[in-house]
Design a protein around this motif. Structure first.
Motif, PDB file in Angstrom:
ATOM      1  N   GLY A  47      22.370  21.048  -2.321  1.00 37.25           N
ATOM      2  CA  GLY A  47      21.779  20.053  -3.131  1.00 37.25           C
ATOM      3  C   GLY A  47      20.452  20.492  -3.348  1.00 37.25           C
ATOM      4  O   GLY A  47      19.676  21.564  -2.831  1.00 37.25           O
ATOM      5  N   ILE A  77      16.925  13.504  -5.525  1.00 33.56           N
ATOM      6  CA  ILE A  77      17.839  14.310  -4.566  1.00 33.56           C
ATOM      7  C   ILE A  77      19.174  14.432  -5.577  1.00 33.56           C
ATOM      8  O   ILE A  77      19.750  13.739  -6.476  1.00 33.56           O
ATOM      9  CB  ILE A  77      18.319  13.597  -3.278  1.00 33.56           C
ATOM     10  N   ASN A  78      19.722  15.790  -5.641  1.00 34.07           N
ATOM     11  CA  ASN A  78      20.955  15.945  -6.524  1.00 34.07           C
ATOM     12  C   ASN A  78      21.880  16.748  -5.816  1.00 34.07           C
ATOM     13  O   ASN A  78      21.294  18.241  -5.515  1.00 34.07           O
ATOM     14  CB  ASN A  78      20.369  16.763  -7.749  1.00 34.07           C
ATOM     15  N   THR A  79      22.936  16.605  -5.668  1.00 33.16           N
ATOM     16  CA  THR A  79      24.116  17.312  -5.201  1.00 33.16           C
ATOM     17  C   THR A  79      25.103  17.544  -6.213  1.00 33.16           C
ATOM     18  O   THR A  79      26.108  18.097  -5.606  1.00 33.16           O
ATOM     19  CB  THR A  79      24.709  16.643  -4.034  1.00 33.16           C
ATOM     20  N   ARG A  84      27.797  10.293  -4.924  1.00 37.73           N
ATOM     21  CA  ARG A  84      27.001  10.691  -3.636  1.00 37.73           C
ATOM     22  C   ARG A  84      25.736  10.608  -3.601  1.00 37.73           C
ATOM     23  O   ARG A  84      25.240  10.349  -2.509  1.00 37.73           O
ATOM     24  CB  ARG A  84      27.459  12.229  -3.270  1.00 37.73           C
ATOM     25  N   ASP A  85      25.196  10.781  -4.713  1.00 42.85           N
ATOM     26  CA  ASP A  85      23.524  11.162  -4.788  1.00 42.85           C
ATOM     27  C   ASP A  85      23.131   9.689  -4.644  1.00 42.85           C
ATOM     28  O   ASP A  85      22.122   9.346  -4.000  1.00 42.85           O
ATOM     29  CB  ASP A  85      23.131  11.633  -6.009  1.00 42.85           C
ATOM     30  N   GLU A  86      23.711   8.725  -5.446  1.00 44.48           N
ATOM     31  CA  GLU A  86      23.259   7.279  -5.296  1.00 44.48           C
ATOM     32  C   GLU A  86      23.420   6.905  -3.677  1.00 44.48           C
ATOM     33  O   GLU A  86      22.775   6.170  -3.270  1.00 44.48           O
ATOM     34  CB  GLU A  86      24.451   6.368  -5.791  1.00 44.48           C
ATOM     35  N   LEU A  88      23.034   8.672  -1.153  1.00 41.30           N
ATOM     36  CA  LEU A  88      22.248   9.369  -0.432  1.00 41.30           C
ATOM     37  C   LEU A  88      20.710   8.701  -0.532  1.00 41.30           C
ATOM     38  O   LEU A  88      20.065   8.781   0.299  1.00 41.30           O
ATOM     39  CB  LEU A  88      22.053  10.860  -0.776  1.00 41.30           C
ATOM     40  N   ARG A  89      20.501   8.031  -1.513  1.00 38.11           N
ATOM     41  CA  ARG A  89      19.308   7.325  -1.931  1.00 38.11           C
ATOM     42  C   ARG A  89      19.428   5.883  -1.135  1.00 38.11           C
ATOM     43  O   ARG A  89      18.333   5.407  -1.083  1.00 38.11           O
ATOM     44  CB  ARG A  89      19.109   7.120  -3.401  1.00 38.11           C
TER      45      ARG A  89
END
Length: 204
Positions: A47, A77-79, A84-86, A88-89
């Motif tokens: 990411g 953040i960007n994967t 998934r990114d949501e 992670l935030r």
């Protein structure tokens, strides 16, 4: 008269040392902070996080006296996977509503071979500050861009344990192990613009 003479002599000695220090700004649009972490015990998820700002003060006479500061935008953040990114935030991980920025401030710079440095500094992430060591290559040879700016670049890498920063969320797998690895590999590619040139270009 004596005081004036002393001041003049002091200034003459000071000017060369001032000329040996240069200030550089991170070009956010041409810089990147990447990371890699083990997923499901079988593969790596890669990411990136946007570099929000950064400054590097280089001591051209003694590189070990240089300093570095940088700010990353945790919300960026960007994967490559929106769901998934949501996550992670969210509070399970970075909790970007409370901790929107990741910062680094150097405390020590050491030579580590030809064109290599070890930069120690304080990394603040998820509200926790821990010392980390960056293995740095560069600065690269300076070059002029089409707009008259002087540029250089550095790359850096480090490994850290996400649990050290309170990022403890995980899920146990039926086959053993966990869904998300603890060790995170971080890679930085930074393009730097010399501030004296940038200021001059803005006035044109």
């Amino acid at each position: 008269m004596k005081t004036s003479l002393k001041s003049t002599v002091a200034l003459m000695f000071a000017l060369p040392s001032l000329a040996l220090a240069s200030s550089w700004k991170v070009d956010e649009s041409h810089s990147n902070a990447g990371f890699s972490v083990r997923h499901m015990m079988v593969s790596n998820v890669n990411g990136s996080i946007n570099v929000k700002s950064g400054t590097v003060n280089l001591d051209d006479k003694d590189i070990t006296k240089s300093t570095v500061e940088a700010v990353l935008d945790a919300n960026s953040i960007n994967t490559g996977n929106a769901k998934r990114d949501e996550h992670l935030r969210a509070p399970d991980f970075f909790d970007t509503a409370k901790f929107p920025e990741i910062t680094f401030k150097s405390t020590k710079v050491q030579k580590a071979g030809q064109g290599k440095l070890k930069v120690t500094g304080n990394l603040t992430m998820h509200g926790v500050t821990k010392p980390v060591v960056l293995d740095v290559t560069g600065p690269s040879k300076e070059s002029k861009d089409p707009w008259g700016n002087t540029r250089t670049g550095v790359t850096a890498t480090t490994k850290l344990n996400r649990k050290d920063f309170g990022l403890t969320y995980n899920q146990a797998l039926e086959t053993g192990g966990v869904a998300v690895g603890e060790e995170v590999t971080v890679n930085l590619d930074l393009s730097l613009v010399k501030q004296a040139d940038a200021a001059a270009a803005d006035k044109k």
